[in-house]
Design an enzyme around this catalytic site. Sequence first.
Site, PDB file in Angstrom:
ATOM      1  N   ASP A  37     -37.755  91.240 -17.112  1.00 11.97           N
ATOM      2  CA  ASP A  37     -38.855  90.668 -16.697  1.00 11.97           C
ATOM      3  C   ASP A  37     -38.859  90.261 -15.404  1.00 11.97           C
ATOM      4  O   ASP A  37     -37.841  89.818 -14.869  1.00 11.97           O
ATOM      5  CB  ASP A  37     -39.275  89.618 -17.456  1.00 11.97           C
ATOM      6  CG  ASP A  37     -40.840  89.181 -17.452  1.00 11.97           C
ATOM      7  OD1 ASP A  37     -41.475  89.278 -18.367  1.00 11.97           O
ATOM      8  OD2 ASP A  37     -41.070  88.582 -16.444  1.00 11.97           O
ATOM      9  N   ASN A  94     -47.335  87.961 -26.905  1.00 11.73           N
ATOM     10  CA  ASN A  94     -48.617  87.649 -26.647  1.00 11.73           C
ATOM     11  C   ASN A  94     -49.665  88.597 -27.098  1.00 11.73           C
ATOM     12  O   ASN A  94     -49.693  89.957 -26.661  1.00 11.73           O
ATOM     13  CB  ASN A  94     -48.653  87.327 -25.199  1.00 11.73           C
ATOM     14  CG  ASN A  94     -47.860  86.131 -24.799  1.00 11.73           C
ATOM     15  OD1 ASN A  94     -47.494  85.139 -25.660  1.00 11.73           O
ATOM     16  ND2 ASN A  94     -47.267  86.155 -23.730  1.00 11.73           N
ATOM     17  N   GLY A 100     -52.694  84.898 -24.503  1.00 12.66           N
ATOM     18  CA  GLY A 100     -52.401  84.954 -23.166  1.00 12.66           C
ATOM     19  C   GLY A 100     -51.558  86.124 -22.748  1.00 12.66           C
ATOM     20  O   GLY A 100     -50.859  86.257 -21.691  1.00 12.66           O
ATOM     21  N   HIS A 105     -49.950  96.838 -22.881  1.00 14.79           N
ATOM     22  CA  HIS A 105     -49.012  97.775 -23.572  1.00 14.79           C
ATOM     23  C   HIS A 105     -48.014  96.810 -24.271  1.00 14.79           C
ATOM     24  O   HIS A 105     -47.573  95.978 -23.877  1.00 14.79           O
ATOM     25  CB  HIS A 105     -48.339  98.468 -22.378  1.00 14.79           C
ATOM     26  CG  HIS A 105     -47.083  99.723 -23.026  1.00 14.79           C
ATOM     27  ND1 HIS A 105     -47.416 101.038 -22.926  1.00 14.79           N
ATOM     28  CD2 HIS A 105     -46.148  99.276 -23.860  1.00 14.79           C
ATOM     29  CE1 HIS A 105     -46.455 101.514 -23.401  1.00 14.79           C
ATOM     30  NE2 HIS A 105     -45.781 100.567 -24.119  1.00 14.79           N
ATOM     31  N   HIS A 107     -45.674  94.711 -25.847  1.00 15.04           N
ATOM     32  CA  HIS A 107     -44.382  94.313 -25.430  1.00 15.04           C
ATOM     33  C   HIS A 107     -43.801  93.067 -26.294  1.00 15.04           C
ATOM     34  O   HIS A 107     -44.564  92.174 -26.781  1.00 15.04           O
ATOM     35  CB  HIS A 107     -44.120  94.298 -24.098  1.00 15.04           C
ATOM     36  CG  HIS A 107     -45.199  93.119 -23.361  1.00 15.04           C
ATOM     37  ND1 HIS A 107     -46.404  93.520 -23.168  1.00 15.04           N
ATOM     38  CD2 HIS A 107     -45.137  91.570 -23.044  1.00 15.04           C
ATOM     39  CE1 HIS A 107     -47.275  92.733 -22.902  1.00 15.04           C
ATOM     40  NE2 HIS A 107     -46.394  91.567 -22.785  1.00 15.04           N
ATOM     41  N   HIS A 109     -41.260  90.001 -25.779  1.00 12.50           N
ATOM     42  CA  HIS A 109     -40.398  89.040 -24.651  1.00 12.50           C
ATOM     43  C   HIS A 109     -38.993  88.816 -25.724  1.00 12.50           C
ATOM     44  O   HIS A 109     -39.288  88.208 -26.617  1.00 12.50           O
ATOM     45  CB  HIS A 109     -40.825  87.930 -24.114  1.00 12.50           C
ATOM     46  CG  HIS A 109     -42.204  87.974 -23.470  1.00 12.50           C
ATOM     47  ND1 HIS A 109     -42.178  87.976 -22.256  1.00 12.50           N
ATOM     48  CD2 HIS A 109     -43.616  88.316 -23.807  1.00 12.50           C
ATOM     49  CE1 HIS A 109     -43.530  88.153 -21.849  1.00 12.50           C
ATOM     50  NE2 HIS A 109     -44.183  88.556 -22.788  1.00 12.50           N
TER      51      HIS A 109
HETATM   52  P1  AMP Z   1     -47.784  88.819 -21.343  1.00 12.65           P
HETATM   53  O1  AMP Z   1     -48.219  87.798 -20.542  1.00 12.65           O
HETATM   54  O2  AMP Z   1     -47.151  88.809 -22.753  1.00 12.65           O
HETATM   55  O3  AMP Z   1     -48.497  90.471 -21.273  1.00 12.65           O
HETATM   56  O4  AMP Z   1     -46.513  89.372 -20.217  1.00 12.65           O
HETATM   57  C1  AMP Z   1     -46.493  90.191 -18.984  1.00 12.65           C
HETATM   58  C2  AMP Z   1     -45.147  89.941 -18.449  1.00 12.65           C
HETATM   59  O5  AMP Z   1     -44.730  91.134 -17.824  1.00 12.65           O
HETATM   60  C3  AMP Z   1     -44.826  88.950 -17.993  1.00 12.65           C
HETATM   61  O6  AMP Z   1     -43.624  87.881 -18.363  1.00 12.65           O
HETATM   62  C4  AMP Z   1     -44.556  89.170 -16.304  1.00 12.65           C
HETATM   63  O7  AMP Z   1     -43.562  88.458 -15.317  1.00 12.65           O
HETATM   64  C5  AMP Z   1     -44.081  90.672 -16.718  1.00 12.65           C
HETATM   65  N1  AMP Z   1     -44.253  91.613 -15.660  1.00 12.65           N
HETATM   66  C6  AMP Z   1     -45.237  92.116 -14.742  1.00 12.65           C
HETATM   67  N2  AMP Z   1     -45.052  93.110 -13.938  1.00 12.65           N
HETATM   68  C7  AMP Z   1     -43.901  93.432 -13.982  1.00 12.65           C
HETATM   69  C8  AMP Z   1     -43.011  94.307 -13.610  1.00 12.65           C
HETATM   70  N3  AMP Z   1     -43.446  95.168 -12.817  1.00 12.65           N
HETATM   71  N4  AMP Z   1     -41.514  94.345 -14.053  1.00 12.65           N
HETATM   72  C9  AMP Z   1     -41.421  93.603 -15.217  1.00 12.65           C
HETATM   73  N5  AMP Z   1     -41.865  92.622 -15.589  1.00 12.65           N
HETATM   74  C10 AMP Z   1     -43.327  92.575 -15.317  1.00 12.65           C
END
Ligand code: AMP
Length: 122
Positions: A37, A94, A100, A105, A107, A109
């Site tokens: 991340d 999320n 949130g 796409h 994912h 964490h």
């Molecule tokens: P969510 O809020 O669950 O959709 O999480 C999105 C996550 O993507 C956040 O923790 C961001 O820090 C992470 N994120 C956004 N852009 C990138 C990127 N280019 N490379 C790695 N992580 C990213």
Amino acid sequence: MIDIKKYNQDNIFSKILKKEIPSKCIFEDEFVYAFEDINPQAPIHILIIPKKSFCSLDDFSSQADELTIFSFMRSISRIAKMVNLKNGYRIISNIGFDGGQEVPHFHIHLIGGKKLGAIVSK
Ligand code: AMP
């Protein structure tokens, strides 16, 4: 505001999968891509995504085929072992606006490397 209910090939993680934007790869196989991340919330913060296109866990769990779901779930403990999270870890997904979710796409964490605090802040 992004429509997090519709899959859009322009989302950041789709671009990461297509190598259009860089990422720090932790693990990759036929089904899954895992990368660091960009804004880690703990010493270890990895995002695990399926290579197929699903908006959220809600879509993934209702629409993906069994092998895709199995392979994805199996990858979690495999990656946790790879990065030595032997004291435990947390996974979070999320979903949608109230959940949130920022990137449409699916994912997970994978977070750890220290004793984690409360799951939800008020
Ligand atoms: P969510 O809020 O669950 O959709 O999480 C999105 C996550 O993507 C956040 O923790 C961001 O820090 C992470 N994120 C956004 N852009 C990138 C990127 N280019 N490379 C790695 N992580 C990213």
